[in-house]
Design an enzyme around this catalytic site. Structure first.
Site, mmCIF file in Angstrom:
data_model
loop_
_atom_site.group_PDB
_atom_site.id
_atom_site.type_symbol
_atom_site.label_atom_id
_atom_site.label_comp_id
_atom_site.label_asym_id
_atom_site.label_seq_id
_atom_site.Cartn_x
_atom_site.Cartn_y
_atom_site.Cartn_z
ATOM 1 N N ASN A 174 0.841 -1.208 0.000
ATOM 2 C CA ASN A 174 0.000 0.000 0.000
ATOM 3 C C ASN A 174 0.875 1.257 0.000
ATOM 4 O O ASN A 174 0.759 2.139 0.856
ATOM 5 C CB ASN A 174 -0.947 -0.008 1.198
ATOM 6 C CG ASN A 174 -2.218 0.785 0.937
ATOM 7 O OD1 ASN A 174 -2.349 1.437 -0.086
ATOM 8 N ND2 ASN A 174 -3.151 0.741 1.857
ATOM 9 N N HIS A 205 -8.498 3.018 8.598
ATOM 10 C CA HIS A 205 -9.068 1.789 8.047
ATOM 11 C C HIS A 205 -10.527 1.596 8.448
ATOM 12 O O HIS A 205 -11.309 1.051 7.676
ATOM 13 C CB HIS A 205 -8.245 0.575 8.478
ATOM 14 C CG HIS A 205 -7.068 0.303 7.578
ATOM 15 N ND1 HIS A 205 -5.856 0.931 7.734
ATOM 16 C CD2 HIS A 205 -6.936 -0.498 6.501
ATOM 17 C CE1 HIS A 205 -5.030 0.510 6.793
ATOM 18 N NE2 HIS A 205 -5.650 -0.350 6.024
#
Length: 278
Positions: A174, A205
């Protein structure tokens, strides 16, 4: 350097290429793409006359797009087959825990974590390919003269699978979000930048408890890995066999540490996570 208009701001946030799965990109690069300057801007960084060109080349993203689509196809097939045969839930199955030796449990944990990865490889590589197909994501020219379409790439699969340190692993996973977290938190935090960055990542998240187990564990793993590397690595650089042995051991430890850290991220809930830790 100038405040964007409302239209530019909304265009950057809601553009169709990255609204679902990213990747995150710099506003400056996005506006250059919209205004048609993106590729030209990168090409001007190279002295093409020295290379024998009388005008700027016109790099095509077709090769990069086809390559990335092949990766997404392989990732999709692997994900659909592996997760069916190696479900994450099995690592907390009572019979598995009672009858399987510890080293076998560690081995299975590695396998099920590997089975879960292609989902992310698929989504991020497809998002990258979509941007490239639109002409966005040109990263310039490498030392061999090859056109790079990796400006928005979110992962480096080879570096992930061969990582010999926790730092190397998360730097190649990521990538664009990690760069964003570094800019907005790590570089600005007045104290405990590592811990604050992991906590911000958990908040970013969402609300599942598994995210917080993973990122709070990640703080400890990162600090421990950094301490061991700083204090031990130099003892193993005196000869090639020692360095190879060190790399093998640190690869195994890194991969298992990642598996231990990210298992709650996949299981999400508190009860299975506590059972897994026990």
């Amino acid at each position: 350097r100038t405040r964007p208009s409302l239209l530019e701001y909304l265009s950057y946030l809601l553009n169709f290429m990255s609204i679902i799965a990213g990747p995150c990109s710099n506003y400056k690069d996005y506006i250059a793409f919209i205004e048609g300057r993106h590729v030209h801007m990168k090409l001007l960084e190279v002295n093409w006359k020295q290379k024998g060109y009388d005008r700027l080349p016109d790099p095509s993203p077709t090769g990069a797009v086809m390559y990335k689509l092949c990766i997404t196809l392989v990732s999709l097939i692997l994900f659909l087959t592996l997760t069916k045969n190696f479900p994450m839930a099995y690592i907390i199955d009572n019979e598995f825990l009672d009858k399987t030796p510890f080293l076998s449990r560690l081995g299975y944990l590695y396998v099920v974590t590997q089975a879960a990865k292609p989902k992310y490889y698929f989504a991020w590589t497809l998002a990258d390919a979509v941007n490239n197909a639109a002409g966005y994501g040109f990263g310039g020219v490498d030392e061999r003269g090859t056109f790079r379409w990796d400006l928005l790439s979110n992962l480096n699969i080879w570096n992930i699978e061969t990582a010999t340190s926790f730092k190397m692993y998360i730097e190649n996973w990521n990538i664009q979000t990690a760069a964003w977290l570094k800019r907005v938190c790590y570089d600005r935090a007045p104290w405990y930048p590592t811990a604050l960055t992991f906590i911000l990542s958990a908040l970013w998240h969402g609300i599942y408890p598994g995210y917080y187990f993973t990122f709070l564990t990640g703080i400890l793993i990162t600090l421990a890995a950094r301490a061991i590397r700083n204090n031990c690595r130099h003892y193993f650089l005196s000869s090639v066999p020692l360095k190879i042995a060190y790399d093998i051991v640190t690869w195994v430890v890194t991969q298992l540490a990642v598996c231990y850290t990210v298992a709650p991220f996949v299981m999400l809930a508190v009860e299975p996570t506590i059972k897994f830790y026990k």
